[in-house]
Design a protein around this motif. Sequence first.
Motif, short mmCIF file in Angstrom:
data_model
loop_
_atom_site.label_atom_id
_atom_site.label_comp_id
_atom_site.label_asym_id
_atom_site.label_seq_id
_atom_site.Cartn_x
_atom_site.Cartn_y
_atom_site.Cartn_z
N HIS A 141 -51.95 84.38 18.40
CA HIS A 141 -52.78 85.59 18.31
C HIS A 141 -54.02 85.35 17.44
CE1 HIS A 141 -54.21 89.62 17.52
NE2 HIS A 141 -54.08 89.37 16.22
N CYS B 25 -56.35 93.77 13.57
CA CYS B 25 -56.39 94.35 14.92
C CYS B 25 -55.04 94.85 15.43
CB CYS B 25 -56.97 93.34 15.92
SG CYS B 25 -56.22 91.71 15.86
N CYS B 26 -53.96 94.54 14.75
CA CYS B 26 -52.64 94.97 15.23
C CYS B 26 -51.85 95.60 14.09
CB CYS B 26 -51.85 93.80 15.81
SG CYS B 26 -52.72 92.83 17.03
N ARG B 27 -52.51 96.37 13.27
CA ARG B 27 -51.86 96.96 12.09
C ARG B 27 -50.65 97.78 12.51
NH1 ARG B 27 -53.66 97.45 6.95
NH2 ARG B 27 -52.77 99.08 5.65
N HIS C 99 -58.33 88.52 19.16
CA HIS C 99 -58.38 88.65 17.70
C HIS C 99 -59.80 88.42 17.19
CE1 HIS C 99 -57.41 88.29 13.48
NE2 HIS C 99 -58.03 87.12 13.46
N VAL D 16 -47.94 90.09 10.32
CA VAL D 16 -48.74 91.25 10.68
C VAL D 16 -50.21 90.86 10.65
CG1 VAL D 16 -49.45 93.58 10.01
CG2 VAL D 16 -47.06 92.91 9.77
N CYS D 17 -50.96 91.34 11.63
CA CYS D 17 -52.41 91.18 11.60
C CYS D 17 -53.02 92.55 11.34
CB CYS D 17 -52.93 90.60 12.92
SG CYS D 17 -54.73 90.40 12.93
N SER D 18 -53.41 92.77 10.09
CA SER D 18 -53.97 94.08 9.72
C SER D 18 -55.36 94.31 10.29
CB SER D 18 -54.02 94.20 8.19
OG SER D 18 -52.71 94.23 7.64
N GLU E 74 -44.60 91.04 14.05
CA GLU E 74 -44.20 89.90 14.88
C GLU E 74 -43.26 89.01 14.09
OE1 GLU E 74 -43.23 87.78 17.51
OE2 GLU E 74 -45.02 88.84 18.28
N ASN F 88 -47.98 96.54 13.96
CA ASN F 88 -47.20 95.76 14.92
C ASN F 88 -46.65 94.52 14.22
OD1 ASN F 88 -47.82 97.58 16.96
ND2 ASN F 88 -49.59 96.42 17.65
N ALA G 213 -61.99 91.38 17.45
CA ALA G 213 -61.60 92.57 16.68
C ALA G 213 -62.46 92.71 15.42
CB ALA G 213 -60.12 92.48 16.29
#
Length: 270
Positions: free
Chosen positions: A261, A246-248, A267, A242-244, A252, A250, A270
């Motif tokens: 990413h 910019c993609c919280r 990224h 998880v990328c908190s 993977e 979502n 972001a």
Amino acid sequence: MDCNLLKPFPYSSLQRFLLADSGALEKDKCSGTGESAYWFCSVCYPGLAYRGFDNLTVHLSSEQHQFKVIKHPNQTGRTNCMNTFCHLLPQAEAVTLVFWDINTCPVPSSCDPRLVGPGIKRFLKNKGYSGPLTITAVGVLTDVPDNILRGVYSGGISLDNNHCGRSSVNYSVRDYTSANPPPAIIMVIGDPGVLLSISDLFSYKGGYKFLPYDSILSFLPADSGELEGDNCSETGESASCVCSDCCRGNVEKDFEKFSMHLSSRAHKRA
């Protein structure tokens, strides 16, 4: 009877208050003193009163209390009291969460990162924690070599990229405890500064057992061959990324996509 409320009444023995015939007190109710008794822990909760003896024993046997005693020995005058109530209660099969600050407590150069997950799993099992287990490495993952992240992930550890640095694990624990009521066993791996901030959080969040550790080496045997037979996928749920930043939210499952990413322009913006 007149008395001075400001003047103490010194007594050197409790014998003065006990009758020779203890049977004379059998009909007396403890609640007759007005309110039910309270307990206090001036080490962790100065000024706050709680009820329930069982709650007291759980608190005194908790590692969060012991950690406070270690960090603030002057509050108690001695540190040996930390062992007074150790292991009073059986280990519950509660959900177990491990939050690892991979920036302040990195994988040692002599360690195979693939063995960290199985090592933590075995360590907890030997300690008697047998509930569902999830391990997450939290931090600024762009500061961690790609081969280390790949090895950690293949060992069954989830990855959470968070730009908040030393506060990343703190936020992760707060998010979990805000969304999930106790009981739960929460292990935090990080440097002493990180552990102390988390300890302060648990000082007012009851029902969670806090396990603080400041080294990955605590979970790795001298002979790495001891872990070769462990199945990394048995850490509970399958690992995820998880990328908190910019993609919280979502999730993977493909590490290579996650790695791409983190190095992408999207990224970095972001």
